[in-house]
Design a protein around this motif. Structure first.
Motif, short mmCIF file in Angstrom:
data_model
loop_
_atom_site.label_atom_id
_atom_site.label_comp_id
_atom_site.label_asym_id
_atom_site.label_seq_id
_atom_site.Cartn_x
_atom_site.Cartn_y
_atom_site.Cartn_z
N MET A 84 -9.53 -5.45 -7.65
CA MET A 84 -8.26 -5.97 -8.10
C MET A 84 -7.91 -7.20 -7.26
O MET A 84 -7.96 -7.16 -6.04
N THR A 85 -7.54 -8.26 -7.92
CA THR A 85 -7.19 -9.50 -7.25
C THR A 85 -5.69 -9.73 -7.36
O THR A 85 -5.13 -9.69 -8.46
N ASP A 86 -5.03 -9.96 -6.23
CA ASP A 86 -3.62 -10.33 -6.23
C ASP A 86 -3.53 -11.82 -6.50
O ASP A 86 -4.31 -12.60 -5.96
N ARG A 87 -2.56 -12.21 -7.33
CA ARG A 87 -2.39 -13.62 -7.68
C ARG A 87 -0.99 -14.08 -7.37
O ARG A 87 -0.02 -13.37 -7.65
N PHE A 88 -0.91 -15.30 -6.81
CA PHE A 88 0.36 -15.87 -6.39
C PHE A 88 0.44 -17.32 -6.86
O PHE A 88 -0.57 -18.02 -6.91
N LEU A 89 1.65 -17.75 -7.15
CA LEU A 89 1.90 -19.13 -7.56
C LEU A 89 3.00 -19.70 -6.67
O LEU A 89 4.04 -19.07 -6.48
N VAL A 90 2.73 -20.88 -6.12
CA VAL A 90 3.74 -21.61 -5.37
C VAL A 90 4.11 -22.81 -6.25
O VAL A 90 3.32 -23.75 -6.38
N PRO A 91 5.27 -22.78 -6.90
CA PRO A 91 5.64 -23.88 -7.78
C PRO A 91 5.73 -25.21 -7.03
O PRO A 91 6.31 -25.27 -5.94
N ALA A 92 5.10 -26.23 -7.60
CA ALA A 92 5.13 -27.57 -7.00
C ALA A 92 4.86 -28.59 -8.09
O ALA A 92 4.11 -28.32 -9.03
N TYR A 93 5.45 -29.73 -7.93
CA TYR A 93 5.26 -30.82 -8.88
C TYR A 93 5.02 -32.09 -8.09
O TYR A 93 5.95 -32.72 -7.62
N GLY A 94 3.77 -32.39 -7.88
CA GLY A 94 3.42 -33.53 -7.06
C GLY A 94 3.28 -33.11 -5.60
O GLY A 94 3.18 -31.93 -5.29
N PRO A 95 3.25 -34.07 -4.70
CA PRO A 95 3.04 -33.77 -3.27
C PRO A 95 4.29 -33.16 -2.63
O PRO A 95 5.15 -33.87 -2.15
N ASP A 96 4.38 -31.87 -2.64
CA ASP A 96 5.55 -31.14 -2.16
C ASP A 96 5.20 -30.47 -0.83
O ASP A 96 4.52 -29.45 -0.79
N GLU A 97 5.68 -31.06 0.26
CA GLU A 97 5.35 -30.56 1.59
C GLU A 97 5.86 -29.14 1.83
O GLU A 97 5.18 -28.31 2.43
N LYS A 98 7.07 -28.83 1.36
CA LYS A 98 7.62 -27.50 1.55
C LYS A 98 6.76 -26.46 0.81
O LYS A 98 6.44 -25.40 1.36
N ALA A 99 6.38 -26.76 -0.42
CA ALA A 99 5.55 -25.84 -1.20
C ALA A 99 4.19 -25.64 -0.53
O ALA A 99 3.68 -24.52 -0.45
N LEU A 100 3.60 -26.72 -0.02
CA LEU A 100 2.32 -26.60 0.68
C LEU A 100 2.47 -25.73 1.92
O LEU A 100 1.61 -24.90 2.21
N GLY A 101 3.57 -25.89 2.64
CA GLY A 101 3.81 -25.05 3.82
C GLY A 101 3.90 -23.57 3.46
O GLY A 101 3.33 -22.72 4.15
N ILE A 102 4.58 -23.27 2.38
CA ILE A 102 4.69 -21.89 1.91
C ILE A 102 3.31 -21.35 1.54
O ILE A 102 2.94 -20.23 1.89
N ALA A 103 2.53 -22.18 0.85
CA ALA A 103 1.19 -21.76 0.43
C ALA A 103 0.28 -21.51 1.64
O ALA A 103 -0.44 -20.50 1.68
N LEU A 104 0.32 -22.39 2.62
CA LEU A 104 -0.51 -22.20 3.82
C LEU A 104 -0.09 -20.98 4.61
O LEU A 104 -0.94 -20.21 5.09
N GLN A 105 1.20 -20.77 4.76
CA GLN A 105 1.69 -19.59 5.47
C GLN A 105 1.26 -18.32 4.74
O GLN A 105 0.79 -17.35 5.35
N SER A 106 1.36 -18.33 3.43
CA SER A 106 0.96 -17.17 2.62
C SER A 106 -0.54 -16.93 2.72
O SER A 106 -0.99 -15.78 2.77
N LEU A 107 -1.32 -18.00 2.79
CA LEU A 107 -2.77 -17.88 2.94
C LEU A 107 -3.11 -17.11 4.21
O LEU A 107 -3.94 -16.20 4.20
N GLY A 108 -2.45 -17.47 5.30
CA GLY A 108 -2.68 -16.78 6.57
C GLY A 108 -2.28 -15.32 6.52
O GLY A 108 -2.99 -14.44 6.99
N ILE A 109 -1.13 -15.05 5.93
CA ILE A 109 -0.64 -13.67 5.81
C ILE A 109 -1.61 -12.82 4.99
O ILE A 109 -1.96 -11.70 5.36
N LEU A 110 -2.07 -13.36 3.87
CA LEU A 110 -2.98 -12.61 3.00
C LEU A 110 -4.37 -12.45 3.63
O LEU A 110 -5.01 -11.42 3.47
N GLY A 111 -4.82 -13.47 4.36
CA GLY A 111 -6.09 -13.33 5.07
C GLY A 111 -6.04 -12.20 6.07
O GLY A 111 -6.97 -11.41 6.20
#
Length: 144
Positions: A1-28
């Motif tokens: 089973m694969t968990d799937r997540f979406l970080v909404p972003a439209y273009g170069p969104d630094e805040k969204a990228l930060g959320i995605a990177l933090q989530s990547l570490g947590i899930l790892g």
């Protein structure tokens, strides 16, 4: 089973990228897995918004195929393109600036524990994936 997540972003969104990177570490950490960034092209990664959140030297090393330790838990982090995705042993993936084609490539990789998608062009490229998998939406509650 694969968990799937979406970080909404439209273009170069630094805040969204930060959320995605933090989530990547947590899930790892949660899945005791290596983690990987999937970017459209490795050679252009250091010219993107990634350089605002990942130190330039580390970003260059990642784009050359090196694995670095990420976050407080020192989780092995690599960076791949859709063409080299199958070379990573990471089971937790962040698709950065994900297009429909990239998402399909990520979904075709066997044995993934979690997928995080950070789109570039808004809803068009992710609509089918979002409708199919109903990913958990990760976004900041902060007002800017």
């Amino acid at each position: 089973m694969t968990d799937r997540f979406l970080v909404p972003a439209y273009g170069p969104d630094e805040k969204a990228l930060g959320i995605a990177l933090q989530s990547l570490g947590i899930l790892g950490n949660k899945y005791n897995s290596d983690i990987a960034l999937v970017v459209p092209a490795l050679k252009h990664a250091d010219g993107t918004i990634l350089k605002r959140l990942i130190p330039e030297q580390q970003l260059k090393e990642l784009s050359k195929g090196k694995t670095l330790l990420f976050g407080e838990d020192n989780i092995p982090l690599s960076m791949v393109s859709p063409l080299t995705l199958n070379k990573t042993r990471a089971q937790v993936i962040l698709g950065v600036f994900a297009s429909k084609k990239m998402i399909n490539k990520i979904e075709s990789k066997a044995d993934l524990k979690a997928i995080i998608i950070l789109p570039w062009a808004g809803e068009a490229d992710i609509k089918e994936w979002k409708d199919t998998y109903s990913p958990t939406i990760l976004e900041s509650n902060e007002k800017t």
